[in-house]
Write an enzyme that holds these catalytic residues in place. Structure first.
Site, mmCIF file in Angstrom:
data_model
loop_
_atom_site.group_PDB
_atom_site.id
_atom_site.type_symbol
_atom_site.label_atom_id
_atom_site.label_comp_id
_atom_site.label_asym_id
_atom_site.label_seq_id
_atom_site.Cartn_x
_atom_site.Cartn_y
_atom_site.Cartn_z
ATOM 1 N N LYS A 29 0.846 -1.204 0.000
ATOM 2 C CA LYS A 29 0.000 0.000 0.000
ATOM 3 C C LYS A 29 0.876 1.247 0.000
ATOM 4 O O LYS A 29 1.574 1.527 0.972
ATOM 5 C CB LYS A 29 -0.919 0.039 1.229
ATOM 6 N N GLU A 62 9.969 0.730 10.558
ATOM 7 C CA GLU A 62 10.988 1.768 10.378
ATOM 8 C C GLU A 62 10.271 3.099 10.568
ATOM 9 O O GLU A 62 9.480 3.498 9.716
ATOM 10 C CB GLU A 62 11.611 1.620 8.986
ATOM 11 N N CYS A 79 13.483 10.393 7.421
ATOM 12 C CA CYS A 79 13.400 9.902 8.799
ATOM 13 C C CYS A 79 14.747 9.991 9.507
ATOM 14 O O CYS A 79 14.811 10.181 10.707
ATOM 15 C CB CYS A 79 12.873 8.478 8.818
ATOM 16 N N GLU A 91 9.969 15.277 15.791
ATOM 17 C CA GLU A 91 10.361 15.140 14.391
ATOM 18 C C GLU A 91 9.589 16.176 13.579
ATOM 19 O O GLU A 91 8.359 16.166 13.550
ATOM 20 C CB GLU A 91 10.013 13.726 13.895
#
Ligand code: NDP
Length: 502
Positions: free
Chosen positions: A205, A279, A313, A410
């Site tokens: 997906k 992850e 990331c 983040e």
């Protein structure tokens, strides 16, 4: 798209042209030709080797974040479609793929790699149009690395006995894979290549804002004559991803994305015997010691946080600088920021393209405002942004405290927070003072210091005197809230096999 020039064209002080002098030259526009991409009006799901509409015929629109123009309509898959896709993958696994000798699987992977290389320009242009990333990055990083992953894992497909000596490696079955929008094709390659090499079949997906290169990859699967059902691609909203995670016909779940959704996915597989790799996010420390070559470090810092608009990331979003070199380093960084070109992602000279979505732009804007409100000092080079599209200036914060949100959360945008330290101990403590643990960087001339720092930092990847380097042979993954499991290298293969005794 009109970009008016103002102070952005003033020479940095270090160029010695005189205070505020205009740069004596400018780049001519170098737009990549988008004609190489033949966009369809509407894209279906890729299930069992065929393009099909969603069960209820619903669609959503994907837009170009650099212009806000609609690019195409894409099928909005449902839980019923996901069920169809998992059944197709199970059938393909049981009928043929799961028992195919490794050397035969390798041929398909080699073929896919070669086709990706042959069609690299088409993929690069489409990736840039759908994601907003600069063409020079999709052309020179995303697409070549995606092909490299297929080459690399093609090489392993018939050598599993060597990868896991003394054990018998068997495929897990059907892998359900959910990928994000920051590296759409590359994340697809990270997921699909090792899964197929190990003999699994796949349902993938893509993220809703970047479905197009995955759907073009469906075309590559057809071109490579990949047996139907080995790769299935279902586009649709997050809930459809969850129906994949929970599907009883799935043996392994692999996810890259936010820590928040990662937690939900971990809860979704809990109690089942599905294998899981996650992850997730990061808040990497990029540490500069006083003996580091500063000019080289500046390039690494810029690459660490402004590459892919900082939507990475493992971005080096916290710069830790030894106190004695803070001022010269900040001066050099500000000079360098004045030369960064923000604008049309399809222009080959652009360094920083568009933010992937309006929602992401709003998130960045809100976090940057919090940095100002909490007392950090903001610096943004004077550069005019295009009139339309989701753009954000490269941003540098000094006087940042560890308690500030911009030092803890983040941001996933082109925003660097600078903190300082005096001793290596303090650097380690500050670097590890985060719930994340994905990556880090160390800049120093001393090899012994690099090794000492690497041992003490809780980060899955530590770059020394460089940053954001990727290679299919090298494992990648995190600690703590950055997730678990490794992708890339032999470790990445491990995530897709069951090891039995001989
Ligand atoms: P998400 O984690 O929501 O999206 C990643 C993928 O998960 C997408 O394919 C998404 O689909 C899918 N997804 C969303 N909800 C669910 C669910 N309930 N079950 C299963 N799959 C789901 O990231 P966002 O796009 O919302 O970004 C938010 C923040 O996450 C960013 O600001 C950034 O900080 C971080 N992020 C980190 C990434 C990384 O590489 N570590 C990558 C992307 C984001 P859909 O697109 O349809 O929602």
């Amino acid at each position: 798209m009109t970009v008016t020039k103002t102070d952005a064209d003033r020479a940095p002080a270090s160029w010695g042209l005189g205070d505020g002098q205009a740069i004596p030259w400018d780049y001519a526009p170098a737009p990549e030709n988008r004609e190489i991409v033949r966009l369809k009006d509407r894209y279906g799901l890729f299930i069992g080797g065929r393009e099909v509409a969603a069960s209820d015929d619903a669609v959503f629109t994907t837009v170009n974040p650099a212009s806000e123009e609609p690019l195409a309509e894409v099928a909005r898959g449902t839980a019923a479609d996901m069920d169809r896709a998992v059944r197709a993958a199970r059938l393909a696994f049981g009928r043929r793929w799961g028992g195919l000798p490794g050397r035969e699987r390798a041929k398909y992977l080699f073929r896919i790699a070669r086709i990706l290389q042959e069609r690299s320009r088409e993929f690069a242009v489409l990736e840039t149009m759908d994601s907003g990333k600069p063409i020079k990055e999709s052309r020179d990083v995303d697409v070549p690395l995606a092909a490299a992953h297929f080459w690399y894992y093609a090489g392993w497909a018939d050598k599993l006995d060597y990868a896991f000596p003394g054990r018998v490696a068997r495929p897990l079955g059907v892998a359900g894979q959910i990928i994000p929008w920051n590296f759409p094709l590359l994340m697809l390659a990270w997921k699909i290549a090792p899964a197929l090499a190990a003999g699994n079949t796949v349902v993938l997906k893509p993220a809703s804002t970047t479905p197009l290169t995955a759907l073009l990859f469906a075309d590559v699967c057809r071109q490579a004559d990949l047996p139907s059902g080995v790769v299935n691609i279902v586009t649709g909203p997050g809930e459809v991803g969850m129906s994949l995670v929970r599907h009883p016909g799935v043996n392994k779940v692999a996810f890259t994305g936010s820590t928040e959704i990662g937690r939900r996915i971990a809860a979704g597989v809990a109690g089942s015997n599905k294998a899981l790799t996650l992850e997730l996010g990061g808040k990497a420390a990029n540490i500069v010691f006083d003996d580091a070559p500063l000019d080289q470090a500046v390039e690494g810092i810029v690459n660490g946080i402004y590459f892919n608009q900082g939507e990475v990331c493992c971005a080096g979003s916290r710069l830790l600088v030894q106190e004695s070199v803070v001022q010269p380093l900040i001066d050099k960084l500000k000079d360098r920021l004045a030369t960064i070109r923000v604008g049309d992602p399809l222009d080959k000279n652009t360094d920083v393209g568009a933010i992937n979505s309006r929602a992401q732009l709003e998130k960045i804007t809100e976090l940057v405002a919090s940095g100002v409100a909490e007392g950090a000092e903001i610096y943004q080079p004077a550069c005019d942004l295009p009139d339309r599209g989701y753009f954000f200036r490269p941003t540098l914060f000094t006087n940042v405290a560890q308690s500030h949100r911009i030092a803890r959360e983040e941001i996933f945008g082109p925003v660097l927070s600078v903190l300082t330290f005096r001793t290596p101990e303090e650097a380690v403590e500050k670097a590890n003072n985060t719930p994340y643990g994905l990556s880090a960087g160390v800049w120093t001339e001393k090899g012994s210091r690099i090794l000492a720092m690497v041992r003490r930092m809780k980060a899955g990847v530590v770059w020394a005197n460089t940053f954001n380097r990727f290679d299919p042979t090298s494992p990648f993954g995190g600690y703590k809230e950055s997730g678990y499991g490794r992708e890339g290298g032999r470790h990445g293969l491990h995530a897709y096999v069951r090891l039995d005794d001989r």
